[in-house]
Design a protein around this motif. Sequence first.
Motif, PDB file in Angstrom:
ATOM      1  N   THR A 123       0.849  -1.193   0.000  1.00  0.00           N
ATOM      2  CA  THR A 123       0.000   0.000   0.000  1.00  0.00           C
ATOM      3  C   THR A 123       0.887   1.246   0.000  1.00  0.00           C
ATOM      4  N   LEU A 124       0.281   2.373  -0.269  1.00  0.00           N
ATOM      5  CA  LEU A 124       1.014   3.631  -0.211  1.00  0.00           C
ATOM      6  C   LEU A 124       1.580   3.853   1.185  1.00  0.00           C
ATOM      7  N   ALA A 125       0.777   3.596   2.220  1.00  0.00           N
ATOM      8  CA  ALA A 125       1.250   3.787   3.600  1.00  0.00           C
ATOM      9  C   ALA A 125       2.470   2.910   3.888  1.00  0.00           C
ATOM     10  N   GLU A 126       2.429   1.663   3.449  1.00  0.00           N
ATOM     11  CA  GLU A 126       3.574   0.766   3.656  1.00  0.00           C
ATOM     12  C   GLU A 126       4.804   1.260   2.903  1.00  0.00           C
ATOM     13  N   GLN A 127       4.595   1.729   1.681  1.00  0.00           N
ATOM     14  CA  GLN A 127       5.731   2.222   0.903  1.00  0.00           C
ATOM     15  C   GLN A 127       6.330   3.474   1.528  1.00  0.00           C
ATOM     16  N   LEU A 128       5.497   4.357   2.044  1.00  0.00           N
ATOM     17  CA  LEU A 128       6.020   5.557   2.702  1.00  0.00           C
ATOM     18  C   LEU A 128       6.816   5.193   3.945  1.00  0.00           C
ATOM     19  N   ASP A 129       6.336   4.214   4.710  1.00  0.00           N
ATOM     20  CA  ASP A 129       7.060   3.761   5.892  1.00  0.00           C
ATOM     21  C   ASP A 129       8.411   3.155   5.489  1.00  0.00           C
ATOM     22  N   LEU A 130       8.400   2.277   4.501  1.00  0.00           N
ATOM     23  CA  LEU A 130       9.644   1.662   4.022  1.00  0.00           C
ATOM     24  C   LEU A 130      10.590   2.709   3.449  1.00  0.00           C
ATOM     25  N   LEU A 131      10.050   3.645   2.705  1.00  0.00           N
ATOM     26  CA  LEU A 131      10.861   4.696   2.096  1.00  0.00           C
ATOM     27  C   LEU A 131      11.651   5.460   3.157  1.00  0.00           C
ATOM     28  N   TRP A 132      10.971   5.863   4.226  1.00  0.00           N
ATOM     29  CA  TRP A 132      11.666   6.623   5.264  1.00  0.00           C
ATOM     30  C   TRP A 132      12.609   5.745   6.073  1.00  0.00           C
ATOM     31  N   THR A 133      12.292   4.480   6.226  1.00  0.00           N
ATOM     32  CA  THR A 133      13.240   3.543   6.848  1.00  0.00           C
ATOM     33  C   THR A 133      14.499   3.449   5.996  1.00  0.00           C
ATOM     34  N   ASN A 134      14.328   3.351   4.686  1.00  0.00           N
ATOM     35  CA  ASN A 134      15.466   3.265   3.766  1.00  0.00           C
ATOM     36  C   ASN A 134      16.296   4.548   3.785  1.00  0.00           C
ATOM     37  N   ILE A 135      15.640   5.693   3.771  1.00  0.00           N
ATOM     38  CA  ILE A 135      16.373   6.968   3.816  1.00  0.00           C
ATOM     39  C   ILE A 135      17.166   7.077   5.112  1.00  0.00           C
ATOM     40  N   ARG A 136      16.554   6.696   6.234  1.00  0.00           N
ATOM     41  CA  ARG A 136      17.288   6.735   7.512  1.00  0.00           C
ATOM     42  C   ARG A 136      18.526   5.843   7.471  1.00  0.00           C
ATOM     43  N   ALA A 137      18.408   4.657   6.865  1.00  0.00           N
ATOM     44  CA  ALA A 137      19.550   3.737   6.774  1.00  0.00           C
ATOM     45  C   ALA A 137      20.657   4.321   5.897  1.00  0.00           C
ATOM     46  N   ILE A 138      20.272   4.943   4.792  1.00  0.00           N
ATOM     47  CA  ILE A 138      21.265   5.545   3.895  1.00  0.00           C
ATOM     48  C   ILE A 138      21.972   6.699   4.603  1.00  0.00           C
ATOM     49  N   LEU A 139      21.189   7.556   5.268  1.00  0.00           N
ATOM     50  CA  LEU A 139      21.787   8.661   6.012  1.00  0.00           C
ATOM     51  C   LEU A 139      22.725   8.138   7.102  1.00  0.00           C
ATOM     52  N   GLU A 198       5.491   9.203 -13.915  1.00  0.00           N
ATOM     53  CA  GLU A 198       5.391   7.761 -14.066  1.00  0.00           C
ATOM     54  C   GLU A 198       6.685   7.136 -13.559  1.00  0.00           C
ATOM     55  N   THR A 199       6.576   6.186 -12.639  1.00  0.00           N
ATOM     56  CA  THR A 199       7.756   5.515 -12.116  1.00  0.00           C
ATOM     57  C   THR A 199       8.166   4.399 -13.065  1.00  0.00           C
ATOM     58  N   LEU A 200       9.401   3.935 -12.926  1.00  0.00           N
ATOM     59  CA  LEU A 200       9.912   2.902 -13.822  1.00  0.00           C
ATOM     60  C   LEU A 200       9.172   1.584 -13.673  1.00  0.00           C
ATOM     61  N   VAL A 201       8.679   1.320 -12.477  1.00  0.00           N
ATOM     62  CA  VAL A 201       7.906   0.106 -12.201  1.00  0.00           C
ATOM     63  C   VAL A 201       6.556   0.550 -11.651  1.00  0.00           C
ATOM     64  N   GLY A 202       5.487   0.040 -12.210  1.00  0.00           N
ATOM     65  CA  GLY A 202       4.144   0.462 -11.833  1.00  0.00           C
ATOM     66  C   GLY A 202       3.813   0.310 -10.366  1.00  0.00           C
ATOM     67  N   GLU A 203       4.419  -0.656  -9.687  1.00  0.00           N
ATOM     68  CA  GLU A 203       4.147  -0.877  -8.261  1.00  0.00           C
ATOM     69  C   GLU A 203       4.857   0.130  -7.364  1.00  0.00           C
ATOM     70  N   TRP A 204       5.802   0.878  -7.894  1.00  0.00           N
ATOM     71  CA  TRP A 204       6.497   1.901  -7.114  1.00  0.00           C
ATOM     72  C   TRP A 204       5.605   3.138  -7.094  1.00  0.00           C
ATOM     73  N   LEU A 205       5.030   3.451  -5.957  1.00  0.00           N
ATOM     74  CA  LEU A 205       4.052   4.527  -5.865  1.00  0.00           C
ATOM     75  C   LEU A 205       4.664   5.883  -5.563  1.00  0.00           C
ATOM     76  N   VAL A 206       5.811   5.893  -4.909  1.00  0.00           N
ATOM     77  CA  VAL A 206       6.456   7.145  -4.526  1.00  0.00           C
ATOM     78  C   VAL A 206       7.958   6.921  -4.469  1.00  0.00           C
ATOM     79  N   GLU A 207       8.693   7.953  -4.822  1.00  0.00           N
ATOM     80  CA  GLU A 207      10.157   7.932  -4.766  1.00  0.00           C
ATOM     81  C   GLU A 207      10.588   9.274  -4.205  1.00  0.00           C
TER      82      GLU A 207
END
Length: 128
Positions: free
Chosen positions: A49-65, A112-121
Amino acid sequence: MQLLPHNPTEGVYPATDDYVHAMEVRGAERLLFVAGTMGLAPDGKPGATLAEQLDLLWTNIRAILASAGMTVDNIVRLTSYLRDASYAEANAAARVAALNGRAVPTTAIVAETLVGEWLVEVEVIAAG
């Protein structure tokens, strides 16, 4: 490092509470440019879901930082790429929560994202 937000009140439209027009960075020794980061789990699969992707996205950004010895407090610029304009409100709320209410210059673009399932970047610039 000193961060000085700039929100002129004349000659330009007003900024909203969740972003600033510009951020001056003084005394930074390092800049980190983070590529567009998606809401993908460690196995590369997107959140359902969008909510799950947003949560994962910020988890990933925190790890990269963290890999650069930084946190979300070091973010000085942010660009979001949304698959659909209807994602803007949820994306903004996730950003505000992730940054603990700290406003930074931000832009949201519907693309448009490169993969249709990617909702936000999201890509960020951090300074330290």
